[in-house]
Design an enzyme around this catalytic site. Sequence first.
Site, PDB file in Angstrom:
ATOM      1  N   THR A   1       2.124  42.406 -28.403  1.00 54.43           N
ATOM      2  CA  THR A   1       2.478  42.155 -27.004  1.00 54.43           C
ATOM      3  C   THR A   1       3.881  42.647 -26.660  1.00 54.43           C
ATOM      4  OG1 THR A   1       1.078  40.212 -27.089  1.00 54.43           O
ATOM      5  CG2 THR A   1       2.625  40.315 -25.258  1.00 54.43           C
TER       6      THR A   1
ATOM      7  N   GLU B   1      -4.367  36.361 -27.898  1.00 52.78           N
ATOM      8  CA  GLU B   1      -5.383  37.278 -28.467  1.00 52.78           C
ATOM      9  C   GLU B   1      -6.346  37.761 -27.385  1.00 52.78           C
ATOM     10  OE1 GLU B   1      -4.152  37.672 -32.308  1.00 52.78           O
ATOM     11  OE2 GLU B   1      -6.180  38.310 -31.848  1.00 52.78           O
TER      12      GLU B   1
HETATM   13  C1  LIG Z   1       2.399  30.818 -27.932  1.00 54.60           C
HETATM   14  C2  LIG Z   1       2.058  32.278 -27.906  1.00 54.60           C
HETATM   15  C3  LIG Z   1       1.913  32.958 -29.111  1.00 54.60           C
HETATM   16  C4  LIG Z   1       1.634  34.323 -29.097  1.00 54.60           C
HETATM   17  N1  LIG Z   1       1.583  35.010 -30.299  1.00 54.60           N
HETATM   18  C5  LIG Z   1       1.480  36.363 -30.280  1.00 54.60           C
HETATM   19  C6  LIG Z   1       1.623  37.122 -31.487  1.00 54.60           C
HETATM   20  O1  LIG Z   1       1.820  36.562 -32.571  1.00 54.60           O
HETATM   21  N2  LIG Z   1       1.553  38.479 -31.416  1.00 54.60           N
HETATM   22  C7  LIG Z   1       1.341  39.137 -30.232  1.00 54.60           C
HETATM   23  O2  LIG Z   1       1.312  40.351 -30.238  1.00 54.60           O
HETATM   24  N3  LIG Z   1       1.219  38.443 -29.073  1.00 54.60           N
HETATM   25  C8  LIG Z   1       1.276  37.083 -29.067  1.00 54.60           C
HETATM   26  N4  LIG Z   1       1.173  36.371 -27.896  1.00 54.60           N
HETATM   27  C9  LIG Z   1       0.965  37.089 -26.644  1.00 54.60           C
HETATM   28  C10 LIG Z   1      -0.419  36.877 -26.032  1.00 54.60           C
HETATM   29  O3  LIG Z   1      -1.396  37.543 -26.760  1.00 54.60           O
HETATM   30  C11 LIG Z   1      -0.304  37.328 -24.562  1.00 54.60           C
HETATM   31  O4  LIG Z   1       0.479  36.337 -23.884  1.00 54.60           O
HETATM   32  C12 LIG Z   1      -1.644  37.481 -23.894  1.00 54.60           C
HETATM   33  O5  LIG Z   1      -2.346  38.580 -24.430  1.00 54.60           O
HETATM   34  C13 LIG Z   1      -1.498  37.680 -22.377  1.00 54.60           C
HETATM   35  O6  LIG Z   1      -0.539  38.626 -22.084  1.00 54.60           O
HETATM   36  P1  LIG Z   1       0.604  38.291 -21.004  1.00 54.60           P
HETATM   37  O7  LIG Z   1       1.172  36.978 -21.370  1.00 54.60           O
HETATM   38  O8  LIG Z   1       1.543  39.419 -20.939  1.00 54.60           O
HETATM   39  O9  LIG Z   1      -0.189  38.104 -19.659  1.00 54.60           O
HETATM   40  P2  LIG Z   1      -0.532  39.269 -18.614  1.00 54.60           P
HETATM   41  O10 LIG Z   1      -1.147  40.411 -19.340  1.00 54.60           O
HETATM   42  O11 LIG Z   1       0.677  39.500 -17.788  1.00 54.60           O
HETATM   43  O12 LIG Z   1      -1.632  38.558 -17.719  1.00 54.60           O
HETATM   44  C14 LIG Z   1      -1.327  37.695 -16.620  1.00 54.60           C
HETATM   45  C15 LIG Z   1      -2.627  37.225 -15.982  1.00 54.60           C
HETATM   46  O13 LIG Z   1      -3.332  38.363 -15.469  1.00 54.60           O
HETATM   47  C16 LIG Z   1      -4.664  38.353 -15.963  1.00 54.60           C
HETATM   48  N5  LIG Z   1      -5.136  39.716 -16.132  1.00 54.60           N
HETATM   49  C17 LIG Z   1      -4.500  40.736 -16.755  1.00 54.60           C
HETATM   50  N6  LIG Z   1      -5.262  41.836 -16.728  1.00 54.60           N
HETATM   51  C18 LIG Z   1      -6.389  41.524 -16.045  1.00 54.60           C
HETATM   52  C19 LIG Z   1      -7.554  42.242 -15.666  1.00 54.60           C
HETATM   53  N7  LIG Z   1      -7.720  43.515 -15.990  1.00 54.60           N
HETATM   54  N8  LIG Z   1      -8.506  41.593 -14.959  1.00 54.60           N
HETATM   55  C20 LIG Z   1      -8.358  40.264 -14.646  1.00 54.60           C
HETATM   56  N9  LIG Z   1      -7.284  39.543 -14.973  1.00 54.60           N
HETATM   57  C21 LIG Z   1      -6.307  40.156 -15.677  1.00 54.60           C
HETATM   58  C22 LIG Z   1      -4.573  37.618 -17.302  1.00 54.60           C
HETATM   59  O14 LIG Z   1      -5.834  37.128 -17.720  1.00 54.60           O
HETATM   60  C23 LIG Z   1      -3.584  36.533 -16.960  1.00 54.60           C
HETATM   61  O15 LIG Z   1      -4.251  35.481 -16.346  1.00 54.60           O
HETATM   62  C24 LIG Z   1       1.426  34.996 -27.877  1.00 54.60           C
HETATM   63  C25 LIG Z   1       1.551  34.301 -26.674  1.00 54.60           C
HETATM   64  C26 LIG Z   1       1.884  32.965 -26.677  1.00 54.60           C
HETATM   65  C27 LIG Z   1       2.072  32.257 -25.367  1.00 54.60           C
END
Ligand SMILES: Cc1cc2nc3c(=O)[nH]c(=O)nc-3n(C[C@H](O)[C@H](O)[C@H](O)COP(=O)(O)OP(=O)(O)OC[C@H]3O[C@@H](n4cnc5c(N)ncnc54)[C@H](O)[C@@H]3O)c2cc1C
Length: 374
Positions: A123, A357
Amino acid sequence: MIERDEYKEFRNAVRRLTESKIRPYASQVDLEARFPEEALDAFKELELVALPFDESIGGHSGDVLAQSICLEEIARGCAASSLTLMVIWAGLVPVAKHGSPKLIEEIVKPSLEGDVVASICLTEPHGGSDVWGAKTRAERKGEEWVINGQKRFISNASRSDWYTVLARTAEDSFGIFAVHKSDPGISFGKLESKMGVKGSPTADVLFENCRIPDYRCIGDPNQGKFYITESLAYTRPLIGAQALGIAQGAFDAAVQYIKEREVFGQQVARFQMVRGTIGDLATKIEAARQLLYRSCEAVDNGEEEARVLASMAKLFCSNVAMEVATEAVQLHGGSGYLNDFPVERMMRDAKIAQIYEGTSEIQKLIVAKSMLSN
Ligand SMILES: Cc1cc2nc3c(=O)[nH]c(=O)nc-3n(C[C@H](O)[C@H](O)[C@H](O)COP(=O)(O)OP(=O)(O)OC[C@H]3O[C@@H](n4cnc5c(N)ncnc54)[C@H](O)[C@@H]3O)c2cc1C
């Protein structure tokens, strides 16, 4: 029920370990938002870090079903501890699968003893859902790779020894790289203050002209997309397993509470409306378990539907976990709102399974794409 006797024995062993060595610290780990060191120690008793790895390198060749059962049982007692183990696996498995013998010798083999912590870094700040929009770059310079970029929300960050990092190696291709915490140019952001899974540290990982030796590129520098897509099909059922464990833990706590609590001169468990809720939740938990185990079987057998079943399992189990944990709080009445009772923590922990994930929305898109063939 897809469960042979050997899985039953294994489940019971992990359950005993969780009850005696992990659950007793779950509340403290959450309240103090500290790394679950006791769990890391406990994993050594059953050599759980070694579970997914081939026997040829000292592992136990546990399939995805065994890994899921393991995480489900740990999450039933402590979600943060199950996340810790899952992330160690997620960091090391791509190295074991695609790394050179030298990398396996240097990184994977010593990690199997259980003292080494690993992370997976996908991410980035621009949006985790858009994995292939990653801006982190790796450039080959002489005998080294130089990495620049920023990873966000990385679990185990700053506590991990090894970081498996996705980086762009050309306009349209990606590689994955093994970076050690002491490599020049790696640093960590502040620890995030979170709603749940507080025992699992989360932070940015920054790479500023981070130089690593050539051989730390894992496999082919242009095959990162394939490696990560393959690994997500395997890690998504594991998140489903974590969610299922939280659901089961919250359900068990609620059942115990409503049998003990008396209101209007009778056990809460005697109220018909409450019994309806219990019937509903138990059915949803079992449906989630069956879908999850089916997805594990598909991944283990290399079936074509494995990826879509993994998304379905992650989506369904995480929704069930959120619903069951919320209802478990409700069944506790006001007590459920206090951190004296585990369901308060479980409700906060359940939420993350719908987010990381790949969010629930992303899982729905994967399922729909497969159904519509476009
Ligand atoms: C506690 C925690 C641990 C984590 N651990 C890891 C880790 O170890 N390694 C790692 O790499 N990542 C990790 N993550 C990251 C996690 O995988 C991401 O937060 C997640 O994939 C969502 O990405 P974002 O937060 O940037 O949300 P965004 O991508 O900004 O999404 C925001 C909103 O938009 C929606 N959205 C986005 N695209 C679309 C679409 N095409 N159609 C409809 N809706 C959409 C999403 O569903 C969400 O509701 C972690 C996150 C947290 C909070």
